[in-house]
Design an enzyme around this catalytic site. Structure first.
Site, PDB file in Angstrom:
ATOM      1  N   GLY A  57       6.043   1.597   3.149  1.00  7.97           N
ATOM      2  CA  GLY A  57       7.484   1.615   3.420  1.00  7.97           C
ATOM      3  C   GLY A  57       8.336   1.130   2.261  1.00  7.97           C
ATOM      4  O   GLY A  57       9.540   0.925   2.405  1.00  7.97           O
ATOM      5  N   LYS A  58       7.742   0.986   1.095  1.00 10.47           N
ATOM      6  CA  LYS A  58       8.460   0.446  -0.066  1.00 10.47           C
ATOM      7  C   LYS A  58       9.691   1.285  -0.404  1.00 10.47           C
ATOM      8  O   LYS A  58      10.801   0.765  -0.479  1.00 10.47           O
ATOM      9  CB  LYS A  58       7.536   0.391  -1.310  1.00 10.47           C
ATOM     10  CG  LYS A  58       6.298  -0.449  -1.120  1.00 10.47           C
ATOM     11  CD  LYS A  58       5.439  -0.466  -2.378  1.00 10.47           C
ATOM     12  CE  LYS A  58       4.844   0.879  -2.758  1.00 10.47           C
ATOM     13  NZ  LYS A  58       3.926   1.463  -1.773  1.00 10.47           N
ATOM     14  N   SER A  98       1.505  -1.421  -7.252  1.00 12.07           N
ATOM     15  CA  SER A  98       1.196  -2.597  -8.100  1.00 12.07           C
ATOM     16  C   SER A  98       0.141  -3.504  -7.455  1.00 12.07           C
ATOM     17  O   SER A  98       0.442  -4.620  -7.043  1.00 12.07           O
ATOM     18  CB  SER A  98       2.458  -3.388  -8.447  1.00 12.07           C
ATOM     19  OG  SER A  98       3.315  -3.572  -7.343  1.00 12.07           O
ATOM     20  N   LEU A 142       0.825  -1.213   0.000  1.00 12.85           N
ATOM     21  CA  LEU A 142       0.000   0.000   0.000  1.00 12.85           C
ATOM     22  C   LEU A 142       0.858   1.261   0.000  1.00 12.85           C
ATOM     23  O   LEU A 142       2.031   1.225   0.388  1.00 12.85           O
ATOM     24  CB  LEU A 142      -0.883   0.010   1.258  1.00 12.85           C
ATOM     25  CG  LEU A 142      -1.956  -1.085   1.373  1.00 12.85           C
ATOM     26  CD1 LEU A 142      -2.596  -1.037   2.760  1.00 12.85           C
ATOM     27  CD2 LEU A 142      -3.005  -0.912   0.278  1.00 12.85           C
ATOM     28  N   SER A 143       0.261   2.363  -0.406  1.00 13.63           N
ATOM     29  CA  SER A 143       0.960   3.646  -0.333  1.00 13.63           C
ATOM     30  C   SER A 143       1.286   3.927   1.137  1.00 13.63           C
ATOM     31  O   SER A 143       0.429   3.769   2.002  1.00 13.63           O
ATOM     32  CB  SER A 143       0.050   4.746  -0.892  1.00 13.63           C
ATOM     33  OG  SER A 143       0.656   5.999  -0.693  1.00 13.63           O
ATOM     34  N   GLY A 144       2.529   4.278   1.396  1.00 17.89           N
ATOM     35  CA  GLY A 144       2.946   4.562   2.771  1.00 17.89           C
ATOM     36  C   GLY A 144       3.363   3.327   3.543  1.00 17.89           C
ATOM     37  O   GLY A 144       3.683   3.398   4.729  1.00 17.89           O
TER      38      GLY A 144
END
Ligand code: ADP
Length: 200
Positions: free
Chosen positions: A37-38, A106, A33-35
């Site tokens: 930590g990717k 993605s 998900l956005s945020g």
């Protein structure tokens, strides 16, 4: 392929480029998900690899959505096209002998399966950055969740668009339980053997 496109037989191969660089090349794909930590984790992994003398390049929303994919929206069709183009770019980078890091939400399983078939299974390391929606929303690094809740952003993954979690990722990181340092170590331990050239 168009029948008039005849590939030229170049004499320098991927193996030659890898030998010159003294390591294998493959794709580290961060999904979540956005945020979640990717990019935070990918960034530290890249720094560690750089320190080890490994040739790297990072693909992320900034250099892709503002450039080659600036014509795409967040509709399901455009998200698929977004990932398809990134997979093709990543494939060229891996062919060039570069360990490529890609940090993209993605959300669709079929799109991630497609990346795997473009770069080939053996070159694809799927890293699931597993952080709950609640935690991502609490962090709200870019303020996107607040906007999505207010109805200012459509198609926000986790809120108004789906996220299909990987079932068998190569690496899974639960950022609510482990630190960035531990996550990076987990990734480096996994890829260290993959970096070795076959005959070394
Ligand atoms: P993404 O790239 O997935 O959208 P970011 O990396 O931009 O996410 O943001 C993740 C945020 O979560 C950062 O502010 C980061 O400092 C924070 N964070 C807290 N704990 C962790 C952890 N264990 N791993 C990664 N990020 C973490």
């Amino acid at each position: 392929m168009n029948k008039n496109i005849v590939p030229h037989d170049y004499q320098i191969s991927k193996e030659d480029r890898q030998k010159l660089k003294k390591h294998n090349s493959f794709l580290l794909w961060f999904t979540g998900l956005s945020g979640s930590g990717k990019s935070t984790i990918a960034n530290v992994v890249e720094q560690e690899l750089f320190r080890l003398g490994i040739n790297t390049y990072s693909l992320d929303g900034d250099n892709i959505r503002k450039g080659i994919n600036s014509d795409l929206t967040f509709s399901p069709e455009d998200r698929t096209e977004n990932i398809r183009r990134i997979a093709e770019v990543a494939n060229l980078l891996v062919d060039a002998g570069i360990v490529t890091l890609a940090a993209f939400v993605s959300p669709y399983k079929k799109d991630r399966e497609n990346i795997k078939s473009v770069v080939k299974d053996v070159n694809f390391v799927e890293i699931y950055v597993n952080t709950s929606l609640e935690e991502c929303e609490r962090r709200d690094v870019k303020g996107l969740y607040k906007k999505a809740r207010a109805g200012e952003i459509k198609n926000m993954t986790g809120i108004s668009a789906p996220y299909e979690a990987p079932e068998n990722p190569d690496i899974e990181i639960n950022t609510e339980e482990v630190s960035v340092e531990t996550a990076v170590k987990q990734i480096l331990d996994y890829i260290r053997p993959k970096l070795q050239l076959k005959n070394e």
